[in-house]
Design a protein around this motif. Structure first.
Motif, PDB file in Angstrom:
ATOM      1  N   ALA A   1       0.826  -1.202   0.000  1.00 49.73           N
ATOM      2  CA  ALA A   1       0.000   0.000   0.000  1.00 49.73           C
ATOM      3  C   ALA A   1       0.865   1.259   0.000  1.00 49.73           C
TER       4      ALA A   1
ATOM      5  N   ARG B   1     -10.169 -10.600   4.160  1.00 47.17           N
ATOM      6  CA  ARG B   1      -9.413  -9.392   3.807  1.00 47.17           C
ATOM      7  C   ARG B   1      -8.734  -9.690   2.483  1.00 47.17           C
TER       8      ARG B   1
ATOM      9  N   LEU C   1      -3.196   7.204   2.936  1.00 41.57           N
ATOM     10  CA  LEU C   1      -3.798   5.874   3.007  1.00 41.57           C
ATOM     11  C   LEU C   1      -4.837   5.912   4.119  1.00 41.57           C
ATOM     12  N   ARG C   2      -6.086   5.713   3.749  1.00 44.40           N
ATOM     13  CA  ARG C   2      -7.186   5.827   4.700  1.00 44.40           C
ATOM     14  C   ARG C   2      -7.855   4.471   4.911  1.00 44.40           C
ATOM     15  N   HIS C   3      -8.251   4.206   6.147  1.00 46.05           N
ATOM     16  CA  HIS C   3      -9.092   3.048   6.449  1.00 46.05           C
ATOM     17  C   HIS C   3     -10.525   3.561   6.516  1.00 46.05           C
TER      18      HIS C   3
ATOM     19  N   GLU D   1      -9.379  -0.028   2.412  1.00 45.48           N
ATOM     20  CA  GLU D   1      -8.157   0.739   2.573  1.00 45.48           C
ATOM     21  C   GLU D   1      -7.889   1.409   1.237  1.00 45.48           C
TER      22      GLU D   1
END
Length: 444
Positions: A35, A89, A155-157, A147
Motif C-alpha cells: 500500500a 481481507r 492511506l485511509r481506512h 483501505e
C-alpha cells in the motif's frame, strides 16, 4: 516498487492483461507490492499533475491510458479468511478464484462473479453482480471496510463509522475517488449449490429464450440465473458439436436442495431436447463451471443496459439484432435481477429497480469497433422504452471511454446518486486526479 517507462524491458509485460484489444501506453507504470508503494505513486502523480489509472487483472482497463501513471496492483495478492467473523481481507490484485479457494474449507463463500480470473476489488467497486446475487445482493453490499489511497496521498481506512460518505461513493462509484489497496468483506455460509447450465440449439434456442423470461417469474430469490445466446464460430477450436450452431444457454445457481433444484428447472428442460445439460449438485469451489467463462486473453468490446422489464416482443427484437443474421458476431446475455439486489443499501450502486441486465459483447477478431458500436446502437434503441440505466461493471473495452456506448457515460447513475458522487469527488479529488484516466471495473 518497480517502475517502467516506454521502451524499458518489462514494460509491455507489465501492461499485459485479459483485454488485448485496447493497448495501454502510460508514461509511467508503477508495479506496486505494498500500500505504501501505491501511496508514493499517487503522491508523485499529484505533485507532477499526472492522471492516475489502475490495473490488476486487465479485464477492465483505463479508458484513456495514453500518458499519466498506471499503478499495477497484480502483485498485491494476499487473502486472509477469518472463519469466526465470516470475513475475508482481500488485497488489490486478488482474483476471485483465490478467495473462493481460501474460503471453501470453512464452508464459506464470497459474493464472487462468474469468472474466477476477475479482480475482486474492481468488481466490487463497480457493484459486483455475482452468481448468488438475488439471494445476497451485490458484492458492494457486503463490504465492511476499504483501505484506499486518496488524491492527497493519504492511506485511509474507510468504514461506515470513519468515513461513511466516502465509503458510500467508493462502493458503486468505481476507481474515480482513489486507489483501493485492500477490502474487508463478509462471506456467506454456502458450501455447495445446485447449478450448471442447460443449452438448446438452432430452432429451440429462440423458444428457450422466451421460456426463460417466463420462468424467471416463478423462481425464488435463492436462485440466480442468466441466459446466454450466441452463434458459435465454425472454427477448429470450437467442439465439433457446437460449430456454427445457434445456441441459448440458461445458467443456474441455486442454494437449495438438489431435489428442489430439479423441480425448479423442469420447465426449462420441457422446452425440448438439450444439446448439453450440466445441472447438478456441486461444491461451491466448482461454481466457475456454471458460466465457464473464457480464460484466454482476447480483444473484445461490450456494453449493457438495465431494463425494468423485458417482454416477449423485446426479446424477439433483441435476438433478431444479435442473432445469426447480425453482421456483427455478438454474445447476448440476459441476467435476472430482483430479490436482494432490489433492496436499498448504503452505497452508490444505482438502478436497483431494474428487473434484467441485458449485456452484449463482441470479440474484435473479425469486426472493428465502429461496426460493433453501430449494431449496439440499434440494440439499445430497441430497448430504450424499458431502459432505466447502465451498469458500470459491464462496459468493456471502448465502451469505457467517454464516447463509447449509448450516450457515453450517461445513464450510469440516477440524478440523486450522480449529485452525491459529485459532492464526494469535489471533497476528495477536486483536481480530478483519478477521473482523467477513467478506469472501468471488471464485470464478470
Amino acid at each position: 516498487m518497480i517502475t517502467y517507462r516506454p521502451g524499458d524491458a518489462g514494460y509491455d509485460a507489465e501492461l499485459a492483461g485479459f483485454q488485448t484489444g485496447f493497448p495501454l501506453r502510460p508514461d509511467l507504470v508503477v508495479a506496486a507490492t505494498t500500500a505504501d508503494d501505491v501511496r508514493r505513486a499517487v503522491a508523485h502523480a499529484a505533485a507532477s499533475g499526472l492522471p492516475v489509472g489502475v490495473q490488476a487483472t486487465g479485464h477492465g482497463l483505463p479508458g484513456a491510458a495514453g500518458g499519466g501513471v498506471l499503478i499495477s496492483t497484480r502483485r498485491m495478492d494476499g487473502v486472509r479468511i477469518d472463519p469466526r467473523a465470516r470475513t475475508a481481507r482481500i488485497e488489490a490484485g486478488v482474483r476471485w478464484g483465490q478467495v473462493v479457494e481460501a474460503a471453501a474449507p470453512y464452508g464459506l463463500a464470497p459474493l464472487n462473479g462468474s469468472a474466477p480470473g476477475v479482480g475482486a476489488v474492481s468488481y466490487t467497486l463497480g457493484g459486483g453482480l455475482g452468481i448468488l446475487a438475488r439471494e445476497f445482493g451485490y458484492a458492494a453490499d457486503r463490504v465492511r471496510g476499504l483501505e484506499v489511497v486518496t488524491a492527497d496521498g493519504q492511506l485511509r481506512h474507510v468504514t461506515a463509522e470513519s468515513a461513511p460518505e466516502l465509503l458510500w461513493a467508493l462502493l458503486g462509484g468505481g476507481h474515480a475517488l482513489g486507489v483501493v489497496t485492500a477490502m474487508e468483506v463478509d462471506l456467506v455460509p454456502v458450501a455447495r449449490l445446485y447449478g450448471g447450465s442447460v443449452m438448446f440449439a438452432d430452432g429451440a434456442a429462440t423458444e428457450a429464450a422466451g421460456a426463460y423470461l417466463e420462468w424467471t417469474r416463478t423462481v425464488p430469490d435463492t436462485l440466480t440465473s442468466a441466459l446466454s445466446v450466441l452463434v458459435f464460430p465454425d472454427e477448429p477450436f470450437v467442439p465439433a458439436r457446437l460449430r456454427g450452431r445457434y445456441t441459448a444457454s440458461v445458467r443456474v445457481a441455486y442454494t437449495g436442495s438438489a431435489a428442489e433444484g430439479e423441480r425448479l428447472v423442469a420447465p426449462l428442460r420441457a422446452v425440448g431436447p438439450a444439446l448439453e445439460d450440466s445441472l447438478r449438485e456441486m461444491p461451491y469451489a466448482e461454481s466457475a463451471t456454471i458460466h465457464d467463462d473464457p480464460e484466454q486473453p482476447h480483444a473484445y468490446y461490450g456494453d449493457n443496459v438495465l431494463v425494468r422489464e423485458l417482454s416477449a416482443g423485446d426479446a424477439r427484437r433483441l435476438l433478431e439484432l444479435t442473432g445469426p443474421a447480425s453482421p456483427v458476431w455478438t454474445v447476448t446475455q440476459v441476467r435476472h435481477l430482483g430479490g436482494a439486489l432490489a433492496q436499498d443499501r448504503p452505497n452508490a450502486v444505482p438502478h436497483r429497480d431494474a428487473r434484467f441486465l441485458v449485456q452484449v459483447l463482441s470479440p474484435l477478431d473479425g469486426a472493428g469497433v465502429p461496426a460493433v458500436r453501430a449494431r449496439y446502437a440499434e440494440v439499445f434503441a430497441a430497448l430504450a422504452p424499458v431502459t432505466v440505466g447502465r451498469s458500470l461493471n459491464f462496459r468493456f473495452g471502448g465502451a469505457d471511454r467517454p464516447e463509447g456506448g449509448p450516450g457515453g457515460p450517461g445513464g450510469l447513475y440516477d440524478p440523486e446518486t450522480a449529485k452525491g458522487l459529485a459532492r464526494v469527488k469535489e471533497r476528495y479529488d477536486p483536481a480530478n486526479l483519478f477521473g482523467r484516466n477513467h478506469v472501468s471495473p471488471s464485470g464478470r
